[in-house]
Structures are given as structure tokens and as C-alpha cells.
Write a protein that holds these residues in place. Structure first.
Motif, mmCIF file in Angstrom:
data_model
loop_
_atom_site.group_PDB
_atom_site.id
_atom_site.type_symbol
_atom_site.label_atom_id
_atom_site.label_comp_id
_atom_site.label_asym_id
_atom_site.label_seq_id
_atom_site.Cartn_x
_atom_site.Cartn_y
_atom_site.Cartn_z
ATOM 1 N N THR A 179 0.696 -1.129 -0.250
ATOM 2 C CA THR A 179 -0.178 0.163 0.079
ATOM 3 C C THR A 179 0.466 1.252 -0.063
ATOM 4 O O THR A 179 0.508 2.376 -0.948
ATOM 5 N N ALA A 180 1.385 1.170 1.111
ATOM 6 C CA ALA A 180 2.660 2.240 0.704
ATOM 7 C C ALA A 180 2.958 2.493 -0.259
ATOM 8 O O ALA A 180 3.810 3.492 -1.059
ATOM 9 N N CYS A 181 3.961 1.662 -1.139
ATOM 10 C CA CYS A 181 4.342 1.684 -2.230
ATOM 11 C C CYS A 181 3.444 2.333 -3.663
ATOM 12 O O CYS A 181 3.539 2.896 -3.985
ATOM 13 N N HIS A 182 2.309 1.497 -3.234
ATOM 14 C CA HIS A 182 1.255 2.041 -4.324
ATOM 15 C C HIS A 182 0.618 3.751 -4.610
ATOM 16 O O HIS A 182 0.349 4.481 -5.471
ATOM 17 N N LEU A 183 1.304 4.195 -3.117
ATOM 18 C CA LEU A 183 0.887 5.334 -2.546
ATOM 19 C C LEU A 183 2.151 6.189 -3.356
ATOM 20 O O LEU A 183 1.446 7.605 -3.827
ATOM 21 N N MET A 184 3.167 5.357 -3.377
ATOM 22 C CA MET A 184 3.895 6.564 -3.879
ATOM 23 C C MET A 184 4.207 6.614 -4.760
ATOM 24 O O MET A 184 4.523 7.998 -5.999
ATOM 25 N N TYR A 185 4.052 5.340 -5.588
ATOM 26 C CA TYR A 185 3.966 5.362 -7.242
ATOM 27 C C TYR A 185 2.271 6.304 -8.018
ATOM 28 O O TYR A 185 3.143 7.011 -8.729
ATOM 29 N N SER A 186 1.612 7.004 -7.146
ATOM 30 C CA SER A 186 0.578 7.381 -7.293
ATOM 31 C C SER A 186 0.805 8.508 -7.873
ATOM 32 O O SER A 186 0.286 9.585 -7.866
ATOM 33 N N ILE A 187 1.571 8.870 -6.618
ATOM 34 C CA ILE A 187 2.115 10.661 -6.186
ATOM 35 C C ILE A 187 3.084 11.176 -7.294
ATOM 36 O O ILE A 187 3.299 11.693 -7.233
ATOM 37 N N ILE A 188 3.828 10.127 -7.832
ATOM 38 C CA ILE A 188 4.973 10.329 -8.798
ATOM 39 C C ILE A 188 5.095 11.153 -9.435
ATOM 40 O O ILE A 188 5.600 12.058 -10.386
ATOM 41 N N PRO A 189 3.793 10.902 -10.756
ATOM 42 C CA PRO A 189 3.153 11.509 -11.773
ATOM 43 C C PRO A 189 2.661 13.066 -11.555
ATOM 44 O O PRO A 189 2.888 13.366 -12.081
ATOM 45 N N GLU A 190 1.932 12.618 -10.044
ATOM 46 C CA GLU A 190 2.050 14.206 -9.514
ATOM 47 C C GLU A 190 3.361 15.219 -9.727
ATOM 48 O O GLU A 190 2.936 16.670 -10.344
ATOM 49 N N LEU A 191 3.633 14.977 -9.269
ATOM 50 C CA LEU A 191 5.425 15.642 -8.995
ATOM 51 C C LEU A 191 5.863 15.591 -10.061
ATOM 52 O O LEU A 191 6.085 16.773 -10.112
ATOM 53 N N ALA A 192 5.815 15.185 -11.077
ATOM 54 C CA ALA A 192 6.507 14.995 -12.697
ATOM 55 C C ALA A 192 5.722 16.345 -13.175
ATOM 56 O O ALA A 192 6.223 17.460 -13.480
ATOM 57 N N ARG A 193 4.427 16.494 -13.020
ATOM 58 C CA ARG A 193 3.494 17.282 -13.774
ATOM 59 C C ARG A 193 3.645 18.964 -12.658
ATOM 60 O O ARG A 193 3.829 19.411 -13.803
ATOM 61 N N ILE A 194 4.328 19.195 -11.659
ATOM 62 C CA ILE A 194 4.074 20.102 -10.724
ATOM 63 C C ILE A 194 5.110 20.908 -10.636
ATOM 64 O O ILE A 194 6.001 21.640 -10.180
#
Length: 194
Positions: free
Chosen positions: A13-28
Motif C-alpha cells: 500500500t505504501a509503494c502504491h501511494l508513492m507510485y501514484s504521487i510520483i506522476p503528480e510531482l513530475a507534473r507540478i
């Protein structure tokens, strides 16, 4: 500091959370921005791959934060953990330089007291020492820059940003942690340092 369900996610679950936020960090994040990600060794390869897939360039190897003491009791079967991995990623190309030369192993010294905080001094179970956060912030940004912490916890990163002459934006999932972080930052900004 008491461990809450949002602080104690299972590995998947922790990895899934991190993987889901990385594209958002790449965007902003701005092109060339530095991203620091604390992780356990088991998560390093997956996070590295996900960051690269989302356009981040990683430094070879990783930073190692020597916590200055063990973080578990000796049970006789394994060596006691005493470090944490920190990934340094660059948004896009490596166009932004670090401000000063530094080694990959971040150790406690008189100049940089990086030793892990004793449990009774922490506002959050995974709180990092202010000098460590200030060092990383000062290495990768200039006065007046904005520092983002999408896992704000105790607000220590925002506190360190303020101490370093930067502004900060923190996001926290847990309401109680978020309120503690807000109170901390309010106190720091009213008093002028911390």
C-alpha cells in the motif's frame, strides 16, 4: 508520537501511494527541481524505476542517512538497522547543481547534527531532524524558493524551509498530524526561527 493507521501502511500500500504521487510531482515540479525521497532499501528499486519512467533523472547510487544509533533492539539474528536511504532525483535533466560539495553518506557531526531524534522528542513517528532537512533544502534551493512536502507529518520540512529562508507548502493526509504541523509552523513564523 503515536503511530496512526496512515503512518503504518503495509509495504504494498505504501509503494502504491508513492507510485501514484510520483506522476503528480513530475507534473507540478519546475524543470530541474530536486526531489528527495526517504525510503527503505526494499523500496529503492521500485521507486527508482517509477521515478525514471516519469521523467526524473536519478543520481548514481543513493544518499545514506547514518542515523547515529540503531533503530531497533538487538534480537541476535540480524544486524541492527541504523540508516535510511534517500533518493535524489532531478526533474528532467540535471540542470540544477547542488550548492556545496558533500559525500553520499550523511553523518552526524558538530556542524550537522543528523542523529535521529529520540522518540520522546518527536511530534511524528517518522520525523527527521531539522539539521538534516535544512542541509538538504540548502543544497538544492535558493533563498526565497518554495519547498513542497507532500507527506508533511509534523511539519519539520516546512519548519526547516523557513529556517533556511525558503517558503514551504505541506500536505498531510492525517488531520491530527496536519493540525499539529500547522500549530508548529504558526509558532515558528511568529517567533521568527526555531
Amino acid at each position: 508520537a503515536q503511530l496512526k493507521p496512515t503512518d503504518n501502511l503495509d509495504f504494498s500500500t505504501a509503494c502504491h501511494l508513492m507510485y501514484s504521487i510520483i506522476p503528480e510531482l513530475a507534473r507540478i515540479l519546475k524543470p530541474g527541481a530536486h526531489l528527495y525521497m526517504f525510503c527503505i532499501i526494499d523500496a529503492f528499486a521500485g521507486l527508482k524505476n517509477n521515478l525514471e519512467e516519469n521523467g526524473f533523472m536519478l543520481s548514481p547510487g543513493a544518499l545514506v542517512w547514518d542515523k547515529g544509533r540503531q533503530t531497533t533492539m538487538f534480537r541476535g539474528y540480524d544486524y541492527m538497522p541504523c540508516y535510511e536511504i534517500i533518493i535524489l532525483a532531478h526533474k528532467g535533466t540535471k540542470s540544477k547543481r547542488l550548492n556545496k560539495p558533500a559525500l553520499q553518506i550523511l553523518k552526524d557531526s558538530k556542524k550537522h547534527p543528523f542523529t535521529i531524534l529520540p522518540a520522546q522528542m518527536k511530534m511524528h513517528p517518522f520525523e527527521k531532524p531539522l539539521p538534516l532537512l535544512q542541509f538538504l533544502i540548502e543544497q538544492s534551493s535558493q533563498k526565497g524558493d518554495l519547498v513542497l512536502d507532500p507527506f508533511c507529518g509534523s511539519g519539520a520540512t516546512i519548519h526547516a524551509a523557513f529556517n533556511s529562508g525558503r517558503s514551504g507548502l505541506g500536505i498531510e493526509l492525517d488531520t491530527e498530524h496536519g493540525l499539529h504541523a500547522q500549530a508548529r509552523i504558526k509558532k515558528v513564523t511568529e517567533n521568527g526561527s526555531g
